[in-house]
Design an enzyme around this catalytic site. Sequence first.
Site: not given
Length: 288
Positions: A39-40, A42, A45, A163, A190, A199, A201
Amino acid sequence: MTRRSALLILEAVELLTSNRDLDRFRASSGDVVLIPTMGALHAGHESLVRKGVELARGRGICMVWVFVNPTQFNDPADYARYPKTLQADVDLCTRAGAAAVFAPSAPDIYPPNQQIPVPSLPEQATRPGLEDAHRPGHFAGVCQVVLRFFDLIRPRCAVFGEKDWQQLQVVRAMTKRDRPEIEIVGMPTVREPDGLAMSSRNRFLAPGDRQKALAISRALVGAGRVKTPAEAEAAMRSTLRDAGVETEYAVVRDAATLLAPATGALRALIAARLGAVRLIDNVLWPSI
Ligand code: AMP
């Protein structure tokens, strides 16, 4: 004169939040191309989801899994603060054309009364000086959750990002050994316009550290231009040190086996820390 505004009609994804939802959906979904994520989401993804939609076209559907897997975190603080943005994730998956988001709870995946097996680790998982040296147990958790989701969803294919290069090699090896009917597809990293690999993070980087973090992609690009792997490793370490970035590893390895370089395709890989934030990145080596 009247102008008709263009109407963009997006079919909303199905949000599945339990194994029961999944079973109901799976009964009529046909072939699944699976995008595993925590999730989270970007743009990195999103490129995986769009690839999944393309691979599923005409023969099935693309499903995104959103699950922050507790068993792959060796730092409880890192797990506790992992960003959760489910509504935005669902919106991104809708825009990208996915058919479903599977976002189960931890007890659905790890029921208290059930032992979920941990597969034996492919040798790529424990190469000295890489992830295992800094995140012991991480790949055991990754392999466990990947196999668990593969068995719940039974996808035809799953898409992972380059990645996490070592993870991609570990998942490839485990899937080939344990679920050879499932195809693993890798997608390029990406990056932000300034080179930083996207990321989940990155949002935790302090403003000064965001700038410092550029040393990671700079070190990888610079290392691609020197002659030997040993020189490349020294050059990466010195670029990171000069920028004040704490290096966990900066190495050149065989791209598939992750052993020290012999012949064949090679990869330069970095893991670094900026404050409490740990970032990883990698590129093909040499780059020219
Ligand atoms: P994560 O949610 O960070 O565990 O990542 C889920 C998947 O997205 C993994 O296969 C990652 O390798 C991939 N991924 C993460 N960041 C990027 C990126 N910047 N570009 C491409 N793929 C990515």
